[in-house]
Structures are given as structure tokens and as C-alpha cells.
Design a protein around this motif. Structure first.
Motif, PDB file in Angstrom:
ATOM      1  N   THR A  70      -9.276  13.135  -2.028  1.00  0.00           N
ATOM      2  CA  THR A  70      -8.126  14.023  -2.088  1.00  0.00           C
ATOM      3  C   THR A  70      -7.301  13.797  -3.346  1.00  0.00           C
ATOM      4  O   THR A  70      -6.611  14.695  -3.800  1.00  0.00           O
ATOM      5  CB  THR A  70      -7.230  13.796  -0.848  1.00  0.00           C
ATOM      6  OG1 THR A  70      -8.021  13.981   0.312  1.00  0.00           O
ATOM      7  CG2 THR A  70      -6.064  14.754  -0.810  1.00  0.00           C
ATOM      8  N   TYR A  71      -7.371  12.604  -3.911  1.00  0.00           N
ATOM      9  CA  TYR A  71      -6.510  12.247  -5.037  1.00  0.00           C
ATOM     10  C   TYR A  71      -7.317  12.051  -6.306  1.00  0.00           C
ATOM     11  O   TYR A  71      -8.466  11.634  -6.269  1.00  0.00           O
ATOM     12  CB  TYR A  71      -5.707  10.976  -4.715  1.00  0.00           C
ATOM     13  CG  TYR A  71      -4.714  11.268  -3.627  1.00  0.00           C
ATOM     14  CD1 TYR A  71      -3.478  11.808  -3.938  1.00  0.00           C
ATOM     15  CD2 TYR A  71      -5.036  11.075  -2.285  1.00  0.00           C
ATOM     16  CE1 TYR A  71      -2.571  12.134  -2.947  1.00  0.00           C
ATOM     17  CE2 TYR A  71      -4.132  11.392  -1.285  1.00  0.00           C
ATOM     18  CZ  TYR A  71      -2.905  11.922  -1.626  1.00  0.00           C
ATOM     19  OH  TYR A  71      -2.013  12.255  -0.648  1.00  0.00           O
ATOM     20  N   ASP A  88     -14.477   6.502  -2.600  1.00  0.00           N
ATOM     21  CA  ASP A  88     -13.502   7.083  -1.681  1.00  0.00           C
ATOM     22  C   ASP A  88     -14.154   8.190  -0.865  1.00  0.00           C
ATOM     23  O   ASP A  88     -14.754   9.099  -1.420  1.00  0.00           O
ATOM     24  CB  ASP A  88     -12.313   7.634  -2.478  1.00  0.00           C
ATOM     25  CG  ASP A  88     -11.323   8.392  -1.625  1.00  0.00           C
ATOM     26  OD1 ASP A  88     -11.102   7.998  -0.465  1.00  0.00           O
ATOM     27  OD2 ASP A  88     -10.757   9.387  -2.118  1.00  0.00           O
ATOM     28  N   PHE A  93      -1.892   2.089  -4.977  1.00  0.00           N
ATOM     29  CA  PHE A  93      -1.350   3.432  -4.810  1.00  0.00           C
ATOM     30  C   PHE A  93      -2.333   4.435  -5.372  1.00  0.00           C
ATOM     31  O   PHE A  93      -3.252   4.094  -6.101  1.00  0.00           O
ATOM     32  CB  PHE A  93       0.036   3.589  -5.442  1.00  0.00           C
ATOM     33  CG  PHE A  93       0.071   3.426  -6.935  1.00  0.00           C
ATOM     34  CD1 PHE A  93      -0.052   4.522  -7.771  1.00  0.00           C
ATOM     35  CD2 PHE A  93       0.246   2.176  -7.507  1.00  0.00           C
ATOM     36  CE1 PHE A  93      -0.007   4.383  -9.147  1.00  0.00           C
ATOM     37  CE2 PHE A  93       0.290   2.021  -8.882  1.00  0.00           C
ATOM     38  CZ  PHE A  93       0.171   3.123  -9.705  1.00  0.00           C
ATOM     39  N   ARG A  94      -2.145   5.681  -4.997  1.00  0.00           N
ATOM     40  CA  ARG A  94      -2.979   6.756  -5.494  1.00  0.00           C
ATOM     41  C   ARG A  94      -2.082   7.848  -6.052  1.00  0.00           C
ATOM     42  O   ARG A  94      -0.875   7.845  -5.824  1.00  0.00           O
ATOM     43  CB  ARG A  94      -3.896   7.282  -4.401  1.00  0.00           C
ATOM     44  CG  ARG A  94      -3.163   7.758  -3.187  1.00  0.00           C
ATOM     45  CD  ARG A  94      -4.102   7.992  -2.037  1.00  0.00           C
ATOM     46  NE  ARG A  94      -3.348   8.469  -0.882  1.00  0.00           N
ATOM     47  CZ  ARG A  94      -3.855   8.639   0.292  1.00  0.00           C
ATOM     48  NH1 ARG A  94      -5.113   8.381   0.510  1.00  0.00           N
ATOM     49  NH2 ARG A  94      -3.118   9.077   1.284  1.00  0.00           N
ATOM     50  N   SER A  95      -2.703   8.770  -6.792  1.00  0.00           N
ATOM     51  CA  SER A  95      -1.912   9.814  -7.434  1.00  0.00           C
ATOM     52  C   SER A  95      -2.717  11.105  -7.537  1.00  0.00           C
ATOM     53  O   SER A  95      -3.945  11.076  -7.628  1.00  0.00           O
ATOM     54  CB  SER A  95      -1.503   9.364  -8.838  1.00  0.00           C
ATOM     55  OG  SER A  95      -0.833  10.401  -9.516  1.00  0.00           O
ATOM     56  N   LEU A 105       0.330   4.475  -1.254  1.00  0.00           N
ATOM     57  CA  LEU A 105      -0.232   5.819  -1.160  1.00  0.00           C
ATOM     58  C   LEU A 105       0.218   6.697  -2.320  1.00  0.00           C
ATOM     59  O   LEU A 105       0.099   6.291  -3.461  1.00  0.00           O
ATOM     60  CB  LEU A 105       0.054   6.414   0.214  1.00  0.00           C
ATOM     61  CG  LEU A 105      -0.461   5.562   1.388  1.00  0.00           C
ATOM     62  CD1 LEU A 105      -0.076   6.184   2.706  1.00  0.00           C
ATOM     63  CD2 LEU A 105      -1.942   5.316   1.291  1.00  0.00           C
ATOM     64  N   ASP A 106       0.786   7.878  -2.045  1.00  0.00           N
ATOM     65  CA  ASP A 106       1.015   8.839  -3.125  1.00  0.00           C
ATOM     66  C   ASP A 106       2.459   9.324  -3.255  1.00  0.00           C
ATOM     67  O   ASP A 106       2.733  10.224  -4.034  1.00  0.00           O
ATOM     68  CB  ASP A 106       0.113  10.056  -2.932  1.00  0.00           C
ATOM     69  CG  ASP A 106       0.446  10.806  -1.653  1.00  0.00           C
ATOM     70  OD1 ASP A 106       0.849  10.168  -0.669  1.00  0.00           O
ATOM     71  OD2 ASP A 106       0.296  12.033  -1.636  1.00  0.00           O
ATOM     72  N   HIS A 107       3.375   8.753  -2.539  1.00  0.00           N
ATOM     73  CA  HIS A 107       4.740   9.292  -2.534  1.00  0.00           C
ATOM     74  C   HIS A 107       5.443   9.200  -3.892  1.00  0.00           C
ATOM     75  O   HIS A 107       6.371   9.938  -4.166  1.00  0.00           O
ATOM     76  CB  HIS A 107       5.589   8.595  -1.462  1.00  0.00           C
ATOM     77  CG  HIS A 107       5.925   7.182  -1.779  1.00  0.00           C
ATOM     78  ND1 HIS A 107       5.049   6.134  -1.586  1.00  0.00           N
ATOM     79  CD2 HIS A 107       7.046   6.649  -2.300  1.00  0.00           C
ATOM     80  CE1 HIS A 107       5.623   5.008  -1.975  1.00  0.00           C
ATOM     81  NE2 HIS A 107       6.830   5.289  -2.409  1.00  0.00           N
ATOM     82  N   HIS A 154     -12.494   3.906  -6.228  1.00  0.00           N
ATOM     83  CA  HIS A 154     -12.155   5.330  -6.151  1.00  0.00           C
ATOM     84  C   HIS A 154     -13.423   6.183  -6.094  1.00  0.00           C
ATOM     85  O   HIS A 154     -13.470   7.198  -5.385  1.00  0.00           O
ATOM     86  CB  HIS A 154     -11.282   5.732  -7.333  1.00  0.00           C
ATOM     87  CG  HIS A 154     -10.725   7.104  -7.212  1.00  0.00           C
ATOM     88  ND1 HIS A 154     -11.055   8.101  -8.093  1.00  0.00           N
ATOM     89  CD2 HIS A 154      -9.880   7.665  -6.318  1.00  0.00           C
ATOM     90  CE1 HIS A 154     -10.431   9.212  -7.747  1.00  0.00           C
ATOM     91  NE2 HIS A 154      -9.717   8.981  -6.671  1.00  0.00           N
ATOM     92  N   VAL A 173       0.880  -1.166   0.000  1.00  0.00           N
ATOM     93  CA  VAL A 173       0.000   0.000   0.000  1.00  0.00           C
ATOM     94  C   VAL A 173       0.917   1.215   0.000  1.00  0.00           C
ATOM     95  O   VAL A 173       1.512   1.554   1.018  1.00  0.00           O
ATOM     96  CB  VAL A 173      -0.950  -0.002   1.219  1.00  0.00           C
ATOM     97  CG1 VAL A 173      -1.855   1.227   1.188  1.00  0.00           C
ATOM     98  CG2 VAL A 173      -1.773  -1.281   1.250  1.00  0.00           C
ATOM     99  N   PHE A 213      -6.774   6.317  -8.278  1.00  0.00           N
ATOM    100  CA  PHE A 213      -6.444   5.189  -7.409  1.00  0.00           C
ATOM    101  C   PHE A 213      -6.115   4.024  -8.322  1.00  0.00           C
ATOM    102  O   PHE A 213      -6.793   3.828  -9.348  1.00  0.00           O
ATOM    103  CB  PHE A 213      -7.651   4.867  -6.516  1.00  0.00           C
ATOM    104  CG  PHE A 213      -7.482   3.633  -5.682  1.00  0.00           C
ATOM    105  CD1 PHE A 213      -6.529   3.579  -4.680  1.00  0.00           C
ATOM    106  CD2 PHE A 213      -8.295   2.532  -5.872  1.00  0.00           C
ATOM    107  CE1 PHE A 213      -6.374   2.442  -3.901  1.00  0.00           C
ATOM    108  CE2 PHE A 213      -8.160   1.390  -5.091  1.00  0.00           C
ATOM    109  CZ  PHE A 213      -7.200   1.356  -4.099  1.00  0.00           C
TER     110      PHE A 213
END
Length: 177
Positions: free
Chosen positions: A166-167, A162, A124-126, A91-93, A159, A89, A170
């Protein structure tokens, strides 16, 4: 819809679409994220699963001892811990790594691919609807996208539900065998 894509073309459009989704399309009574933002507290019925009475009791009775905390980058952890991993998992890094640390992003994916089990899944998300860095990360001259099998229909369905919005996107991908 194409109207949503056009509305998301700007930051203001993205924010408007996100707020509309949170307050028009999703039931606020079940959205503990926004409830805590707006009221400063959770309720007994609208809170993270680990805070619900039975689950919190299970944690207090020893389940918490199974949690491992690591302060490291993904690459550092995968380098020093030899155990195979089936779920990532992330996330967005990777959005900012693609700009400021592209070599480290490729190293991270090398470690992920090298340490994953045969049924490994990556989430992950973007901030981008279609992150262009996915096609630029090369592992032995092969784009990382060629090494993953994306489940776009499932990712899009999840998504849409969600609760934070915020993103812009997904992603769910399985490591290709």
C-alpha cells in the motif's frame, strides 16, 4: 529498477506496480492480507500469527493481559508515561502531519528522541518513495535525519517482501547515540 521508479511516477503506475508485486512476485497462499480481502476469511494456515491455534491459546491463557491499549497520540502517550521506549512503530501518520500539523510532528519527534533508549529503533512507512518532510522536521535547529541512522538496505529488502504493498516506502532508523 529505474523502470519501477518511472512506473511509480503516477498513482496508476504505483497501483499497477503494487498489484504486480502482490500477485506475481509474492506467494498468494502465504498472503493472509490479500486472501481475506478476496475471500472474506482467513484459513488455519494463512492468518495473522496471533490467530494460529497455539498462539491464540497462549493469548487466552493469560498472555493477553500483557497487552496495554492506549487511546492517545504518540506525543500524549510519551508525555504521560515515563517509561523508556526501545521500539517505535509509527506507520504512516507523519505524511499527513507534515502537511497539516508540522509543529506537532516536530513535538512528536522531540518526545521520541527524548524518551528513547540508547538502542531505540523507529519503523515507519510513507506514501512517498522519499518523504521530503524528513529533512524539514527540526529538533533544536537540527534536521531529524541527522539524529537517525537509517538502515536503507534492510528497509528496502523488507519492503520488497511487503504483502500488502500500500505504501511507496518503508523506513528503519536507529536513534543516533
Amino acid at each position: 529498477t529505474s523502470a519501477n521508479v518511472a512506473a511509480n511516477a503516477s498513482s496508476a503506475g504505483f497501483i499497477r506496480t503494487a498489484v504486480d508485486a502482490v500477485f506475481r512476485d509474492l506467494p498468494l497462499r502465504d498472503n493472509y492480507f490479500w486472501q481475506v480481502y478476496l475471500t472474506g476469511e482467513y484459513t488455519r494456515t494463512s492468518c495473522p500469527e496471533y490467530l494460529k491455534p497455539d498462539n491464540f491459546l497462549a493469548l487466552k491463557q493469560g498472555l493477553v493481559d500483557r497487552i496495554e491499549v492506549h487511546t492517545a497520540t504518540v506525543t500524549e502517550l510519551l508525555t504521560r508515561d515515563p517509561r523508556p521506549v526501545s521500539r517505535f512503530v509509527l506507520l504512516d501518520h507523519m505524511d499527513w502531519m507534515s502537511w497539516y500539523r508540522p509543529g506537532e510532528l516536530a513535538d512528536e519527534w522531540r518526545q521520541i528522541l527524548g524518551r528513547s533508549t540508547s538502542n531505540a529503533r523507529v519503523l515507519f512507512r510513507s506514501a512517498s518513495p522519499e518523504p521530503d518532510w524528513l529533512h524539514k522536521v527540526l529538533i533544536d535547529q537540527v534536521p531529524v535525519t541527522d539524529l537517525l541512522r537509517f538502515d536503507r538496505p534492510l528497509a528496502q529488502a523488507l519492503h520488497a517482501r511487503d504483502r500488502v504493498h500500500t505504501y511507496a516506502s518503508f523506513h528503519i532508523a536507529d536513534i543516533a547515540a
